[in-house]
Write an enzyme that holds these catalytic residues in place. Structure first.
Site, PDB file in Angstrom:
ATOM      1  N   GLU A 287       0.838  -1.197   0.000  1.00  0.00           N
ATOM      2  CA  GLU A 287       0.000   0.000   0.000  1.00  0.00           C
ATOM      3  C   GLU A 287       0.877   1.253   0.000  1.00  0.00           C
ATOM      4  OE1 GLU A 287      -3.273   2.058   3.058  1.00  0.00           O
ATOM      5  OE2 GLU A 287      -1.876   0.519   3.764  1.00  0.00           O
ATOM      6  N   LYS A 350      -9.848   2.047  -2.479  1.00  0.00           N
ATOM      7  CA  LYS A 350     -10.187   1.498  -1.169  1.00  0.00           C
ATOM      8  C   LYS A 350     -11.583   1.920  -0.735  1.00  0.00           C
ATOM      9  CE  LYS A 350      -8.294   1.165   3.519  1.00  0.00           C
ATOM     10  NZ  LYS A 350      -7.224   1.650   4.421  1.00  0.00           N
ATOM     11  N   CYS A 400      -5.060  -2.469   3.061  1.00  0.00           N
ATOM     12  CA  CYS A 400      -4.925  -2.308   4.511  1.00  0.00           C
ATOM     13  C   CYS A 400      -6.011  -3.103   5.248  1.00  0.00           C
ATOM     14  CB  CYS A 400      -4.941  -0.825   4.883  1.00  0.00           C
ATOM     15  SG  CYS A 400      -4.494  -0.495   6.611  1.00  0.00           S
TER      16      CYS A 400
END
Length: 521
Positions: A287, A350, A400
């Site tokens: 990430e 995301k 994440c």
């Protein structure tokens, strides 16, 4: 406070400590099987008399009053979450600029909010005991699963360390997740706790029946799970693919330092070339791995596209993305996929953003974290799961902590993902339990979906988990590592991937029905 009240709160404290000790880094999964027993005994209204003595005198367990039951559940829940998410205080202090007392307060507020869900389960359980006696404790798993599931959805959800995830390394038992998901495992662990508590509070054949039935169920599930792991057919199916996982080990304070940008880029380039020489056919960076916004820095963009062409393998990497339209600018935490020809083939944005990391919930109310608000640039959430083409195959990624959302990963498999990947930056968490918990939570998704999972983390833990939850390879934290491992691109689907969280919905329905029925009685 009388003696019985003190005893009840001591039992609630013991449960909270045991729950915290059920998870990494300092715990062991065995604690989870007894963690709820003290709380359940406390909720029953037990006054210290043996079951045989109560049966002779006709004494009946009446459960705790609602307010006390809530306080007992809150006590257990607070210790459960303080012991597992304690690291959030360090994160907001170190990177958010909060004073230590304020950082501790922020962590305690989070733990207190999460503790509300066990508290509600405690109130429901005590009410059932009050209506129908100690036998109602055996219904507690429904209330626990219902509230734990709600914790994963309300206000965006925070499904961190659900009870079932404590068993992710106990592979024979963990295979149940391929049928009922992590909430099914939570229900099983809670049921064993409930049976033990009921056995302690009852006597005679009731005790014997509860223990025998639960032991038979647990042995049957473990036996089936061990057979499933031993068969291992998913490790022989599908198309093999060698994946390179690049763990650059870039310190958080260096990631956006302009003076470190060249070193960061050259590190990732060199490690990618090495992975390709070792046979990697698909390379994954973590990430926010680029020290620039990929589409905003033409020089940096050209370097990465040239690298993909040079090593002749597709690449997946994290980088922020800006969208400008109608005079508005939005920032996304994104993952880009490049083909072996260096062309962008897909971009995933995301969906589940980290509260207090990527956005501040209830900004106007949380005035006391103003230093954190001022430092933080709000990200916008993505709106849909995106399939990432790798050759002729489709893979998916999670960025994440959104890998802890079972429904999101299931949706990716429903949409055709043949390999689960996740990219993360756990540098925020230092040497705490968080990286170890995060890896364990991600591993559960592999079992649920019957897919290999490849994880690239900036500072660790990077690794590959097979469809049965076995860790094929993993790095240590805070080391520079390039892993090259074979995975398989799979198309078969588990029962859980087909039915989803049916067990959680059944738990909610059973809880509601029992509340209504027992109220009438």
């Amino acid at each position: 406070m009388d003696h019985n009240s003190v005893l009840a709160f001591v039992l609630a404290i013991v449960s909270g400590v045991l729950l915290a000790l059920s998870f990494p880094r300092y715990g062991h999964p065995a604690f989870a099987w007894i963690a709820l027993v003290p709380l359940l005994v406390a909720l029953s209204g037990w006054r210290g008399r043996p079951a045989t003595q109560r049966s002779r005198t006709g004494e009946r367990l009446t459960g705790q009053p609602p307010l006390r039951a809530f306080a007992l559940g809150l006590t257990t829940g607070a210790l459960y979450f303080i012991g597992t998410v304690y690291w959030t205080g360090t994160v907001v202090r170190t990177f958010g600029g909060l004073a230590m007392p304020v950082a501790v307060l922020a962590m305690l507020l989070l733990a207190s909010y999460l503790a509300l869900f066990p508290a509600v389960a405690a109130v429901i359980t005590a009410r059932w005991v009050n209506r129908v006696g100690a036998g109602a404790i055996l219904l507690m798993p429904a209330a626990w699963v219902a509230t734990e599931f709600a914790r994963g959805y309300l206000f965006g959800g925070f499904p961190w360390v659900p009870l079932g995830n404590s068993q992710v390394t106990v592979l024979p038992v963990a295979q149940l997740a391929s049928v009922f998901g992590v909430y099914g495992l939570s229900g099983l662990v809670a049921l064993v706790n409930a049976a033990i508590a009921y056995a302690l509070l009852s006597s005679g054949r009731h005790r014997t029946t509860a223990i025998a039935a639960t032991a038979t169920l647990l042995v049957g599930i473990a036996g089936w799970g061990a057979s499933r792991v031993a068969d291992g057919s998913l490790t022989r199916e599908g198309t093999p693919l060698r994946v390179g996982l690049i763990q650059g080990n870039i310190a958080q304070q260096d990631k956006w330092n302009p003076r470190e940008a060249r070193r960061i880029v050259t590190t990732y380039i060199a490690m990618t070339r090495d992975a390709a020489r070792r046979g990697a056919e698909f390379v994954i960076w973590p990430e926010s791995s680029t020290p620039f916004m990929f589409e905003e820095d033409k020089v940096g963009e050209a370097m990465i596209r040239d690298l993909a062409r040079e090593v002749n393998v597709p690449m997946l990497f994290g980088s922020d993305q800006v969208e400008r339209e109608a005079g508005a600018t939005r920032l996304f935490n994104s993952a880009f996929t490049l083909s072996a020809a260096g062309k962008t083939t897909a971009v995933y944005r995301k969906i589940h953003l980290v509260p207090f990391g990527e956005f501040i919930p209830f900004k106007n109310l949380l005035y006391f974290v103003s230093p954190l608000v001022e430092r933080l640039t709000d990200f916008s959430p993505g709106t849909s799961v995106v399939m990432l083409p790798v050759g002729e195959h489709l893979v998916s990624t999670a960025i994440c902590y959104e890998v802890v959302y079972p429904s999101l990963i299931r949706q990716a498999v429903v949409d055709g993902s043949q390999l689960l990947t996740t990219v993360t930056n756990d540098a925020w968490y230092g040497q705490s339990s968080a990286p170890h918990q995060h890896f364990a939570l991600a591993s559960m998704r592999a079992i649920e979906q019957g897919r290999y999972l490849a994880r690239a983390a900036n500072t660790g833990i990077s690794g590959v988990v097979d469809p049965y939850g076995r860790v094929v390879a993993r790095s240590a934290i805070f080391e520079q590592a390039g892993l090259v491992e074979e995975v398989r691109l799979l198309t078969s689907r588990t029962i859980y991937s087909r039915i989803g969280d049916v067990i959680a919905y059944l738990a909610i329905a059973l809880t509601i029905v029992a509340l209504v029925t027992f109220r009438r009685r």
